[in-house]
Scaffold this active site. Sequence first.
Site, PDB file in Angstrom:
ATOM      1  N   TYR A  34     -32.709 -23.162   5.274  1.00  0.00           N
ATOM      2  CA  TYR A  34     -33.233 -22.287   4.135  1.00  0.00           C
ATOM      3  C   TYR A  34     -33.981 -23.334   3.318  1.00  0.00           C
ATOM      4  O   TYR A  34     -33.393 -23.628   2.206  1.00  0.00           O
ATOM      5  CB  TYR A  34     -32.027 -21.784   3.341  1.00  0.00           C
ATOM      6  CG  TYR A  34     -31.093 -20.839   4.219  1.00  0.00           C
ATOM      7  CD1 TYR A  34     -31.503 -19.623   4.756  1.00  0.00           C
ATOM      8  CD2 TYR A  34     -29.760 -21.271   4.359  1.00  0.00           C
ATOM      9  CE1 TYR A  34     -30.689 -18.761   5.535  1.00  0.00           C
ATOM     10  CE2 TYR A  34     -28.913 -20.338   5.328  1.00  0.00           C
ATOM     11  CZ  TYR A  34     -29.679 -19.226   5.803  1.00  0.00           C
ATOM     12  OH  TYR A  34     -28.803 -18.616   6.464  1.00  0.00           O
TER      13      TYR A  34
ATOM     14  N   TRP B 260     -29.527 -15.267  -5.324  1.00  0.00           N
ATOM     15  CA  TRP B 260     -28.301 -15.372  -5.729  1.00  0.00           C
ATOM     16  C   TRP B 260     -27.617 -16.583  -5.503  1.00  0.00           C
ATOM     17  O   TRP B 260     -26.498 -17.005  -6.255  1.00  0.00           O
ATOM     18  CB  TRP B 260     -27.512 -14.285  -5.244  1.00  0.00           C
ATOM     19  CG  TRP B 260     -27.170 -13.812  -3.708  1.00  0.00           C
ATOM     20  CD1 TRP B 260     -27.556 -14.405  -2.557  1.00  0.00           C
ATOM     21  CD2 TRP B 260     -25.872 -13.276  -3.265  1.00  0.00           C
ATOM     22  NE1 TRP B 260     -27.056 -14.007  -1.554  1.00  0.00           N
ATOM     23  CE2 TRP B 260     -25.839 -13.453  -1.810  1.00  0.00           C
ATOM     24  CE3 TRP B 260     -24.791 -12.656  -3.970  1.00  0.00           C
ATOM     25  CZ2 TRP B 260     -24.900 -12.883  -1.158  1.00  0.00           C
ATOM     26  CZ3 TRP B 260     -23.907 -12.035  -3.063  1.00  0.00           C
ATOM     27  CH2 TRP B 260     -23.887 -12.157  -1.871  1.00  0.00           C
ATOM     28  N   ASP B 261     -28.360 -17.281  -4.584  1.00  0.00           N
ATOM     29  CA  ASP B 261     -27.750 -18.652  -4.305  1.00  0.00           C
ATOM     30  C   ASP B 261     -28.150 -19.436  -5.601  1.00  0.00           C
ATOM     31  O   ASP B 261     -26.926 -20.430  -5.886  1.00  0.00           O
ATOM     32  CB  ASP B 261     -28.541 -19.397  -3.011  1.00  0.00           C
ATOM     33  CG  ASP B 261     -28.384 -18.717  -1.706  1.00  0.00           C
ATOM     34  OD1 ASP B 261     -28.869 -17.559  -1.597  1.00  0.00           O
ATOM     35  OD2 ASP B 261     -27.912 -19.272  -0.947  1.00  0.00           O
TER      36      ASP B 261
ATOM     37  N   TYR C 223     -39.783 -21.621   7.782  1.00  0.00           N
ATOM     38  CA  TYR C 223     -38.742 -20.484   7.457  1.00  0.00           C
ATOM     39  C   TYR C 223     -39.700 -19.175   7.896  1.00  0.00           C
ATOM     40  O   TYR C 223     -40.826 -19.167   7.375  1.00  0.00           O
ATOM     41  CB  TYR C 223     -38.521 -20.675   6.101  1.00  0.00           C
ATOM     42  CG  TYR C 223     -37.516 -19.345   5.888  1.00  0.00           C
ATOM     43  CD1 TYR C 223     -36.121 -19.359   6.161  1.00  0.00           C
ATOM     44  CD2 TYR C 223     -38.056 -18.008   5.233  1.00  0.00           C
ATOM     45  CE1 TYR C 223     -35.329 -18.346   6.143  1.00  0.00           C
ATOM     46  CE2 TYR C 223     -37.134 -16.946   5.058  1.00  0.00           C
ATOM     47  CZ  TYR C 223     -35.973 -16.968   5.692  1.00  0.00           C
ATOM     48  OH  TYR C 223     -34.975 -16.109   5.276  1.00  0.00           O
TER      49      TYR C 223
ATOM     50  N   GLN D 119     -31.971  -9.475  -4.529  1.00  0.00           N
ATOM     51  CA  GLN D 119     -30.570  -9.952  -4.312  1.00  0.00           C
ATOM     52  C   GLN D 119     -29.603  -9.357  -5.485  1.00  0.00           C
ATOM     53  O   GLN D 119     -30.103  -9.339  -6.479  1.00  0.00           O
ATOM     54  CB  GLN D 119     -30.519 -11.322  -3.955  1.00  0.00           C
ATOM     55  CG  GLN D 119     -30.792 -11.731  -2.412  1.00  0.00           C
ATOM     56  CD  GLN D 119     -30.746 -13.172  -2.027  1.00  0.00           C
ATOM     57  OE1 GLN D 119     -30.602 -14.315  -2.671  1.00  0.00           O
ATOM     58  NE2 GLN D 119     -30.373 -13.368  -0.672  1.00  0.00           N
TER      59      GLN D 119
ATOM     60  N   ASP E  42     -26.656  -9.679   5.284  1.00  0.00           N
ATOM     61  CA  ASP E  42     -27.786  -9.332   6.028  1.00  0.00           C
ATOM     62  C   ASP E  42     -27.438  -8.604   7.319  1.00  0.00           C
ATOM     63  O   ASP E  42     -28.011  -7.449   7.390  1.00  0.00           O
ATOM     64  CB  ASP E  42     -28.478 -10.570   6.555  1.00  0.00           C
ATOM     65  CG  ASP E  42     -29.207 -11.221   5.444  1.00  0.00           C
ATOM     66  OD1 ASP E  42     -28.923 -11.008   4.329  1.00  0.00           O
ATOM     67  OD2 ASP E  42     -29.882 -12.328   5.892  1.00  0.00           O
TER      68      ASP E  42
ATOM     69  N   TYR F 102     -22.199 -14.820  11.604  1.00  0.00           N
ATOM     70  CA  TYR F 102     -22.697 -14.423  10.240  1.00  0.00           C
ATOM     71  C   TYR F 102     -22.001 -13.663   9.478  1.00  0.00           C
ATOM     72  O   TYR F 102     -20.711 -13.865   9.215  1.00  0.00           O
ATOM     73  CB  TYR F 102     -24.096 -13.919  10.636  1.00  0.00           C
ATOM     74  CG  TYR F 102     -25.390 -14.316   9.680  1.00  0.00           C
ATOM     75  CD1 TYR F 102     -25.198 -15.375   8.990  1.00  0.00           C
ATOM     76  CD2 TYR F 102     -26.412 -13.429   9.422  1.00  0.00           C
ATOM     77  CE1 TYR F 102     -26.345 -15.673   8.108  1.00  0.00           C
ATOM     78  CE2 TYR F 102     -27.360 -13.637   8.601  1.00  0.00           C
ATOM     79  CZ  TYR F 102     -27.424 -14.927   7.890  1.00  0.00           C
ATOM     80  OH  TYR F 102     -28.487 -15.141   6.955  1.00  0.00           O
TER      81      TYR F 102
ATOM     82  N   GLU G  95     -21.885 -23.124   5.643  1.00  0.00           N
ATOM     83  CA  GLU G  95     -22.348 -21.765   5.247  1.00  0.00           C
ATOM     84  C   GLU G  95     -21.301 -20.739   5.510  1.00  0.00           C
ATOM     85  O   GLU G  95     -21.148 -19.849   4.611  1.00  0.00           O
ATOM     86  CB  GLU G  95     -23.668 -21.303   6.027  1.00  0.00           C
ATOM     87  CG  GLU G  95     -24.382 -20.163   5.496  1.00  0.00           C
ATOM     88  CD  GLU G  95     -25.648 -19.784   6.437  1.00  0.00           C
ATOM     89  OE1 GLU G  95     -25.979 -20.467   7.256  1.00  0.00           O
ATOM     90  OE2 GLU G  95     -26.186 -18.801   5.888  1.00  0.00           O
TER      91      GLU G  95
END
Length: 438
Positions: A36, A42-43, A88, A112, A170, A362, A406
């Site tokens: 990323y 939002w991160d 990306y 987001q 996601d 995920y 993550e």
Amino acid sequence: MGVFLNDEQLDLKTRAKNALSSNWTGKYTIPSKELYPHLWSWDSAFISIGYAHYDLDKARIELDSILSAQWDNGLVPHIVFNPKSIGYFPSPEFWKTDELSPPGKLTSGIIQPPVHAIAALKYYNHAQDKEAIRRWFPCLKKWHRYLLENRDPEHSGFASIYHPWESGFDNSPRWDDAIARLEPKDLTEYKRVDLEHVRSAEERPTNDQYDRYIYLVETLKKFDYDDKKVYAKMPFKIKDVVLNTILVVANKALLELAQILGEDKSEISEWLGREEDMFLKQFCPDTDEALFYDYDVITGEPIRKRTVATLIPIYADIVEKSMIEKTVTWLDHSNFCATGMCKYPLVPSTSIDSPYFAHITYWRGPIWINTNWMIYQGLRAYNFEGKAEKLRNAILKLVSEKGFYEYYDPHDGEGYGGENFSWSASLTIDLIKKCDLG
Ligand code: 2M8
């Protein structure tokens, strides 16, 4: 589980700060190297919450960077691209947002969850800097108005999402049925790069899921990202229970900011009033079961999938305690990791005994730090101090023993996805600071 010791916390805090430093670009903090390499909306807000404890400049710059990419209609884009980072997909050109992004900014064309006002209030509480919140307040209000008007023309009180990426969850099973109904066609060829940065493809969404994600972006482009056209025709339209929980908390924060600045509060109070009246009706179809579900606007049905999202509304602190007492009992249910099946008693993204649970895939099984942090905040708001402390200790133990990943396999806590993941580090700092007031 033993009591978490202060020395360990100090060491953990240093490690968390180092993780954030390694992802700091000078203007914002990337979520994680390689996977990323840009700013995620939002991160960045979660990251600012961590910085507020020890680096107010970075906390402020992080929010300035995301809010300065806001579109004229109020949308805060989910990605602000660094033109120099190329690794990306989808890249800036893919989105075709040049005419909509502010001059000089390259952005995606979706949203987001709106964590920003929450981070802004946190910053103010630490910095007492009225100048910054005066700058942000109109942007934040416009952002919430965008969500509650453009994304809610039916005036339900809750915003709709057009894409699984907008939820931040996601490939969650929550979206399976809605994306299964899509009929992706005429997709231009594209190449995924995410798979180059993980140990196995099993950690990431499938190619079929990616086709559907891309098809939804193509659909948005076809409608020129015009909410009127999009809302009428979009084949994916969902009232996301987590995004709307965050919006409630963010509206409360915005109300406080309005109070501090002496700004008019009537519109924000009206939003909150509607949310208060309708939250239970919109998201909790069975008050005996006391779990909360997303609502599919297209089918007119709740999406009854057992995931962490069903518990996150505790964070909104908007439903009566007598009701939330029932919700909280689910934390001790085997579905949610409390019975010795898991090394760390944390809530996985998907219920362990559901048919769609996948331990390293995920948002389909792994433990995420931000979701557990939200539940922790909710437990505290309702004074379930014992349960809150248990969750907090489990988060700190997990990151201390395994590092800032993550996401984590719920069975043994092994870390997956991006390493040195920024929000895992920043929210750890926030949790440590709860008792370490320095
Ligand atoms: C993940 O989403 C991006 C797309 O936005 C991706 O998979 O490439 C999600 O976990 C999302 O919640 C998060 O904000 C983003 C960056 O950490 O990665």
